[in-house]
Write a protein that holds these residues in place. Sequence first.
Motif, PDB file in Angstrom:
ATOM      1  N   LYS A   1     -12.942  31.961  21.794  1.00 57.02           N
ATOM      2  CA  LYS A   1     -12.491  31.074  20.721  1.00 57.02           C
ATOM      3  C   LYS A   1     -11.967  31.905  19.551  1.00 57.02           C
ATOM      4  O   LYS A   1     -12.239  33.106  19.462  1.00 57.02           O
ATOM      5  CB  LYS A   1     -13.646  30.170  20.269  1.00 57.02           C
ATOM      6  N   GLN A   2     -11.263  31.247  18.653  1.00 61.69           N
ATOM      7  CA  GLN A   2     -10.668  31.951  17.524  1.00 61.69           C
ATOM      8  C   GLN A   2     -11.730  32.608  16.657  1.00 61.69           C
ATOM      9  O   GLN A   2     -11.526  33.717  16.152  1.00 61.69           O
ATOM     10  CB  GLN A   2      -9.812  30.988  16.689  1.00 61.69           C
ATOM     11  N   GLU A   3     -12.869  31.933  16.479  1.00 58.02           N
ATOM     12  CA  GLU A   3     -13.915  32.510  15.642  1.00 58.02           C
ATOM     13  C   GLU A   3     -14.616  33.704  16.286  1.00 58.02           C
ATOM     14  O   GLU A   3     -15.432  34.376  15.655  1.00 58.02           O
ATOM     15  CB  GLU A   3     -14.959  31.442  15.290  1.00 58.02           C
TER      16      GLU A   3
ATOM     17  N   ASN B   1       1.948  43.507  19.112  1.00 59.76           N
ATOM     18  CA  ASN B   1       1.746  42.167  19.663  1.00 59.76           C
ATOM     19  C   ASN B   1       1.098  41.284  18.601  1.00 59.76           C
ATOM     20  O   ASN B   1      -0.112  41.024  18.638  1.00 59.76           O
ATOM     21  CB  ASN B   1       0.872  42.236  20.915  1.00 59.76           C
ATOM     22  N   PRO B   2       1.872  40.810  17.636  1.00 58.48           N
ATOM     23  CA  PRO B   2       1.286  40.028  16.534  1.00 58.48           C
ATOM     24  C   PRO B   2       0.680  38.702  16.980  1.00 58.48           C
ATOM     25  O   PRO B   2      -0.147  38.131  16.277  1.00 58.48           O
ATOM     26  CB  PRO B   2       2.475  39.809  15.588  1.00 58.48           C
ATOM     27  N   ASP B   3       1.056  38.187  18.146  1.00 55.26           N
ATOM     28  CA  ASP B   3       0.523  36.918  18.645  1.00 55.26           C
ATOM     29  C   ASP B   3      -0.621  37.119  19.635  1.00 55.26           C
ATOM     30  O   ASP B   3      -0.978  36.200  20.380  1.00 55.26           O
ATOM     31  CB  ASP B   3       1.639  36.110  19.323  1.00 55.26           C
ATOM     32  N   ALA B   4      -1.209  38.322  19.654  1.00 54.41           N
ATOM     33  CA  ALA B   4      -2.246  38.626  20.637  1.00 54.41           C
ATOM     34  C   ALA B   4      -3.445  37.695  20.501  1.00 54.41           C
ATOM     35  O   ALA B   4      -3.990  37.221  21.511  1.00 54.41           O
ATOM     36  CB  ALA B   4      -2.691  40.081  20.488  1.00 54.41           C
ATOM     37  N   MET B   5      -3.881  37.410  19.272  1.00 58.71           N
ATOM     38  CA  MET B   5      -5.041  36.530  19.093  1.00 58.71           C
ATOM     39  C   MET B   5      -4.768  35.150  19.671  1.00 58.71           C
ATOM     40  O   MET B   5      -5.610  34.571  20.372  1.00 58.71           O
ATOM     41  CB  MET B   5      -5.414  36.423  17.608  1.00 58.71           C
ATOM     42  N   LYS B   6      -3.595  34.643  19.407  1.00 61.59           N
ATOM     43  CA  LYS B   6      -3.218  33.321  19.918  1.00 61.59           C
ATOM     44  C   LYS B   6      -3.180  33.323  21.443  1.00 61.59           C
ATOM     45  O   LYS B   6      -3.591  32.348  22.086  1.00 61.59           O
ATOM     46  CB  LYS B   6      -1.859  32.935  19.343  1.00 61.59           C
TER      47      LYS B   6
ATOM     48  N   ILE C   1      -6.970  33.442  23.014  1.00 63.97           N
ATOM     49  CA  ILE C   1      -7.831  32.267  22.855  1.00 63.97           C
ATOM     50  C   ILE C   1      -7.748  31.383  24.096  1.00 63.97           C
ATOM     51  O   ILE C   1      -6.660  31.070  24.579  1.00 63.97           O
ATOM     52  CB  ILE C   1      -7.415  31.474  21.595  1.00 63.97           C
ATOM     53  N   GLY C   2      -8.918  31.013  24.608  1.00 64.81           N
ATOM     54  CA  GLY C   2      -8.998  30.186  25.808  1.00 64.81           C
ATOM     55  C   GLY C   2      -9.219  30.963  27.087  1.00 64.81           C
ATOM     56  O   GLY C   2      -9.524  30.376  28.128  1.00 64.81           O
ATOM     57  N   SER C   3      -9.082  32.304  27.023  1.00 66.26           N
ATOM     58  CA  SER C   3      -9.317  33.121  28.207  1.00 66.26           C
ATOM     59  C   SER C   3     -10.810  33.174  28.524  1.00 66.26           C
ATOM     60  O   SER C   3     -11.659  32.912  27.671  1.00 66.26           O
ATOM     61  CB  SER C   3      -8.781  34.542  27.994  1.00 66.26           C
ATOM     62  N   ILE C   4     -11.118  33.537  29.768  1.00 64.34           N
ATOM     63  CA  ILE C   4     -12.494  33.677  30.225  1.00 64.34           C
ATOM     64  C   ILE C   4     -12.853  35.159  30.282  1.00 64.34           C
ATOM     65  O   ILE C   4     -12.069  35.974  30.786  1.00 64.34           O
ATOM     66  CB  ILE C   4     -12.692  33.035  31.611  1.00 64.34           C
ATOM     67  N   ALA C   5     -14.026  35.495  29.767  1.00 61.19           N
ATOM     68  CA  ALA C   5     -14.484  36.893  29.779  1.00 61.19           C
ATOM     69  C   ALA C   5     -15.024  37.242  31.167  1.00 61.19           C
ATOM     70  O   ALA C   5     -16.027  36.696  31.600  1.00 61.19           O
ATOM     71  CB  ALA C   5     -15.557  37.107  28.722  1.00 61.19           C
ATOM     72  N   ARG C   6     -14.326  38.145  31.852  1.00 60.60           N
ATOM     73  CA  ARG C   6     -14.807  38.622  33.157  1.00 60.60           C
ATOM     74  C   ARG C   6     -15.942  39.621  32.984  1.00 60.60           C
ATOM     75  O   ARG C   6     -16.740  39.832  33.897  1.00 60.60           O
ATOM     76  CB  ARG C   6     -13.675  39.277  33.931  1.00 60.60           C
TER      77      ARG C   6
END
Length: 267
Positions: free
Chosen positions: A59-61, A83-88, A91-96
């Motif tokens: 999540k963003q936080e 990659n200025p949009d890296a945070m965006k 977000i939503g990815s799953i931690a392997r």
Amino acid sequence: MKTARIVVLAIAGVAGLAATYLASIGEQKPVAVAPPVVQLPTAEVLVAKTDIGLGQAVKQEDLQWQRWPAETASTAFLRHDTNPDAMKDVIGSIARFPFIVGEPIREQKLVKANGSGFMAAILPSGMRAISTEISPETGAGGFILPGDRVDVIFSRREKNPDKVGADVVSTEVLLSNVRVLAIDQAPKEKDGSNSLVGKTVTLELKPEQAETLARARQGGVVTLALRSIVDVNEKPDETSNSDHAPKRGESIRVVRYGVPSSQTTQK
């Protein structure tokens, strides 16, 4: 006359003291000026703001930009300048794999779920997740945890054709050095526990290994043998047909509850 002389002497003394003071100031060494601090070039790197657990959706936080020395900011890190949009994007990815606070985010440790379930998201390409029943006796007493490496041992009891009423137990290493994905529905250890007793184990196998395990489950007992953590980089065997698998009639060493014993497979 006496008063005038005293005044003259006082003035002379004050002048002498002033001259001495001014002379001492002139003799003082100049104060050394510290050289200016060299500012190393930095780069903003995307890091974990909080601990991110295995299988957790990012999540963003959970993220923040943090300045790092540019020389130590690896190309595997997500940098704001490249990659200025890296945070965006993250977000939503799953931690392997889990992240700790302050750890740089790397795409290799994340996977896009794209609507899939957690297990399908973390499963490497070409691999299969297959489950089999376990018990404390067949699961190393509960000391096998998700992420561990195990050998799958297959045992079956057959009639002895040479002796009526006597059975022969054959045992072989069916699969070697395979990864445990989950115990029951727990993909990670709970609250730092060093044991996890469950009824089902999910293993990460290749398609042909999954077929081998499915056949074995129908004809005997499947037991898991916990391997050392140093075996994680050892190349796993494909099936029991490998050169390292015990042949029928050979003696193998079995460890149960820390007590080694020898058994002979059926000839």
